[in-house]
Design a protein around this motif. Structure first.
Motif, PDB file in Angstrom:
ATOM      1  N   UNK A  75       0.831  -1.205   0.000  1.00 60.72           N
ATOM      2  CA  UNK A  75       0.000   0.000   0.000  1.00 60.72           C
ATOM      3  C   UNK A  75       0.867   1.257   0.000  1.00 60.72           C
ATOM      4  N   UNK A  76       1.904   1.263   0.827  1.00 64.99           N
ATOM      5  CA  UNK A  76       2.800   2.414   0.882  1.00 64.99           C
ATOM      6  C   UNK A  76       3.516   2.602  -0.451  1.00 64.99           C
ATOM      7  N   UNK A  77       3.916   1.502  -1.066  1.00 60.09           N
ATOM      8  CA  UNK A  77       4.612   1.575  -2.355  1.00 60.09           C
ATOM      9  C   UNK A  77       3.695   2.141  -3.436  1.00 60.09           C
ATOM     10  N   UNK A  78       2.435   1.743  -3.422  1.00 61.25           N
ATOM     11  CA  UNK A  78       1.494   2.268  -4.412  1.00 61.25           C
ATOM     12  C   UNK A  78       1.247   3.757  -4.197  1.00 61.25           C
ATOM     13  N   UNK A  79       1.192   4.181  -2.955  1.00 59.75           N
ATOM     14  CA  UNK A  79       1.021   5.607  -2.687  1.00 59.75           C
ATOM     15  C   UNK A  79       2.235   6.395  -3.185  1.00 59.75           C
ATOM     16  N   UNK A  80       3.419   5.853  -2.950  1.00 60.87           N
ATOM     17  CA  UNK A  80       4.636   6.502  -3.430  1.00 60.87           C
ATOM     18  C   UNK A  80       4.673   6.516  -4.952  1.00 60.87           C
ATOM     19  N   UNK A  81       4.242   5.402  -5.548  1.00 56.53           N
ATOM     20  CA  UNK A  81       4.242   5.313  -7.007  1.00 56.53           C
ATOM     21  C   UNK A  81       3.279   6.326  -7.606  1.00 56.53           C
ATOM     22  N   UNK A  82       2.107   6.474  -6.995  1.00 54.89           N
ATOM     23  CA  UNK A  82       1.137   7.444  -7.512  1.00 54.89           C
ATOM     24  C   UNK A  82       1.663   8.870  -7.390  1.00 54.89           C
ATOM     25  N   UNK A  83       2.323   9.138  -6.268  1.00 56.82           N
ATOM     26  CA  UNK A  83       2.881  10.473  -6.045  1.00 56.82           C
ATOM     27  C   UNK A  83       3.948  10.812  -7.092  1.00 56.82           C
ATOM     28  N   UNK A  84       4.682   9.789  -7.532  1.00 51.32           N
ATOM     29  CA  UNK A  84       5.771  10.006  -8.490  1.00 51.32           C
ATOM     30  C   UNK A  84       5.368   9.664  -9.922  1.00 51.32           C
TER      31      UNK A  84
END
Length: 210
Positions: A75-84
């Protein structure tokens, strides 16, 4: 002989649909809070990145060896991916996402000071068991999913990672080099060492069960 694990053991994508909804909801919430992303950007992100959620979860679970931690990291990785995501201009969304999953997983491992980051195989403890087990017996038992899982879980994180990326996800040396941020030559040598250690662990375990 190298131990083949091409299709012998693959983690079940347990509750994949549920996790898909959780991540989509989390990303959508972040999108709403920021209010800057366009609707088509979110749709594009979902189309490119969500199909790789099972691969992301598989890598996280191999690295962390804990289901809840793996879900949190995904979940954290997907949030980071969306942000970038606005900075993503490549064609290999899976490799890009798995790089983020890997980095997020290692951040958690280091935070928890996980011993398996530097664990090495103890030759002295396992030598006698290993020498008494034939290569044929090792390959035969390598088809035992539970035994293979346990053997891989005893390997250091860098070996679990490279075995999962190569044999579970079928990535090329180039893709693994990009994800692990190491030269392709290092990928090949590390993979060879990982296979060797896996074979040793299997031999040690089989020797104890004889």
């Amino acid at each position: 002989m190298a131990v083949t694990i091409e299709a012998e053991y693959v983690f079940d994508a347990k509750d994949l649909e549920s996790r898909d909804k959780v991540v989509k909801f989390a990303v959508f919430q972040r999108h709403e809070e920021q209010g800057a992303a366009q609707e088509h950007e979110l749709a594009s992100f979902e189309a490119i990145m969500l199909p790789h959620m099972d691969a992301a979860h598989n890598l996280a679970r191999w690295l962390l060896r804990n289901e809840q931690d793996a879900q949190d990291v995904v979940q954290e990785a997907y949030l980071r991916a969306f942000k970038s995501f606005s900075g993503f201009h490549g064609s290999n969304g899976r490799a890009w996402l798995l790089t983020i999953v890997r980095n997020t997983s290692y951040t958690l491992l280091k935070k928890n000071r996980a011993a398996d980051l530097t664990t090495t195989f103890d030759e002295e403890i396992h030598a006698s068991d290993r020498e008494s087990v034939s290569p044929a017996a090792i390959l035969e038992h390598a088809e035992d999913a539970e035994l293979l899982k346990n053997a891989m879980n005893e390997l250091p994180a860098e070996f679990r990672e490279i075995l999962a990326l190569r044999h579970q996800e079928g990535l090329s040396y180039k893709e693994i080099a990009e994800i692990a941020q190491i030269p392709p030559g290092t990928v090949m040598s590390r993979l060879a060492r990982a296979r060797g250690k896996l074979k040793e662990y299997l031999a040690a375990r089989i020797g104890k069960d004889k």
